[in-house]
Motif scaffolding. Structure first.
Motif, PDB file in Angstrom:
ATOM      1  N   GLU A 119       0.832  -1.200   0.000  1.00 25.24           N
ATOM      2  CA  GLU A 119       0.000   0.000   0.000  1.00 25.24           C
ATOM      3  C   GLU A 119       0.870   1.255   0.000  1.00 25.24           C
ATOM      4  O   GLU A 119       0.574   2.232  -0.683  1.00 25.24           O
ATOM      5  CB  GLU A 119      -0.958   0.012   1.189  1.00 25.24           C
ATOM      6  CG  GLU A 119      -1.794   1.272   1.292  1.00 25.24           C
ATOM      7  CD  GLU A 119      -2.589   1.594   0.041  1.00 25.24           C
ATOM      8  OE1 GLU A 119      -2.784   2.798  -0.223  1.00 25.24           O
ATOM      9  OE2 GLU A 119      -3.005   0.685  -0.697  1.00 25.24           O
ATOM     10  N   GLN A 120       1.956   1.238   0.740  1.00 22.50           N
ATOM     11  CA  GLN A 120       2.855   2.391   0.764  1.00 22.50           C
ATOM     12  C   GLN A 120       3.459   2.640  -0.608  1.00 22.50           C
ATOM     13  O   GLN A 120       3.649   3.789  -1.005  1.00 22.50           O
ATOM     14  CB  GLN A 120       3.950   2.193   1.809  1.00 22.50           C
ATOM     15  CG  GLN A 120       3.434   2.295   3.225  1.00 22.50           C
ATOM     16  CD  GLN A 120       4.485   1.919   4.269  1.00 22.50           C
ATOM     17  OE1 GLN A 120       5.505   1.312   3.964  1.00 22.50           O
ATOM     18  NE2 GLN A 120       4.222   2.283   5.514  1.00 22.50           N
ATOM     19  N   LYS A 121       3.744   1.575  -1.337  1.00 25.24           N
ATOM     20  CA  LYS A 121       4.328   1.729  -2.666  1.00 25.24           C
ATOM     21  C   LYS A 121       3.289   2.102  -3.721  1.00 25.24           C
ATOM     22  O   LYS A 121       3.538   2.931  -4.587  1.00 25.24           O
ATOM     23  CB  LYS A 121       5.037   0.434  -3.077  1.00 25.24           C
ATOM     24  CG  LYS A 121       6.277   0.153  -2.281  1.00 25.24           C
ATOM     25  CD  LYS A 121       6.886  -1.179  -2.665  1.00 25.24           C
ATOM     26  CE  LYS A 121       8.076  -1.486  -1.769  1.00 25.24           C
ATOM     27  NZ  LYS A 121       8.620  -2.821  -2.016  1.00 25.24           N
ATOM     28  N   LEU A 122       2.131   1.475  -3.664  1.00 30.60           N
ATOM     29  CA  LEU A 122       1.117   1.661  -4.700  1.00 30.60           C
ATOM     30  C   LEU A 122       0.154   2.818  -4.418  1.00 30.60           C
ATOM     31  O   LEU A 122      -0.426   3.373  -5.342  1.00 30.60           O
ATOM     32  CB  LEU A 122       0.305   0.367  -4.879  1.00 30.60           C
ATOM     33  CG  LEU A 122       1.097  -0.851  -5.318  1.00 30.60           C
ATOM     34  CD1 LEU A 122       0.202  -2.078  -5.323  1.00 30.60           C
ATOM     35  CD2 LEU A 122       1.719  -0.634  -6.682  1.00 30.60           C
ATOM     36  N   MET A 123      -0.038   3.123  -3.144  1.00 29.38           N
ATOM     37  CA  MET A 123      -0.950   4.190  -2.695  1.00 29.38           C
ATOM     38  C   MET A 123      -2.373   4.027  -3.269  1.00 29.38           C
ATOM     39  O   MET A 123      -3.007   4.989  -3.672  1.00 29.38           O
ATOM     40  CB  MET A 123      -0.391   5.563  -3.053  1.00 29.38           C
ATOM     41  CG  MET A 123       0.922   5.856  -2.370  1.00 29.38           C
ATOM     42  SD  MET A 123       1.557   7.529  -2.535  1.00 29.38           S
ATOM     43  CE  MET A 123       1.484   7.850  -4.270  1.00 29.38           C
TER      44      MET A 123
END
Length: 86
Positions: free
Chosen positions: A41-45
């Motif tokens: 989630e942090q990478k893809l947002m």
């Protein structure tokens, strides 16, 4: 195991029995899975992107209602909102 724990609401014991491992083993897998999901989630947002799209759809709907646009357009916007969570 994440699905079983969060979506099917099974206990650690029930999952452990299904996989023939200890409850602690299940907990370890769940923690690792949660960490993986958080990192993704942090990478893809994706959550942030979905919220931005929801806000855009809401703005378009408000504008369409103000301008008394055909209700079919509002229905299509509702369908679009629903697709975000499929």
């Amino acid at each position: 195991m994440l699905d079983m724990y969060y979506n099917e609401d099974l206990s650690l014991k029930e999952i452990a029995e299904d996989f023939n491992i200890t409850r602690q083993g299940v907990r370890d897998y769940i923690k690792r899975g949660e960490e993986t999901l958080i990192n993704l989630e942090q990478k893809l947002m994706l959550v942030k992107k979905i919220k931005m799209i929801e806000e855009d759809i809401s703005s378009i709907k408000s504008f369409a209602k103000e301008k008394e646009v055909n209700s079919e357009i509002l229905d299509e916007l509702d369908k679009l909102s629903e697709k975000l969570y499929l």
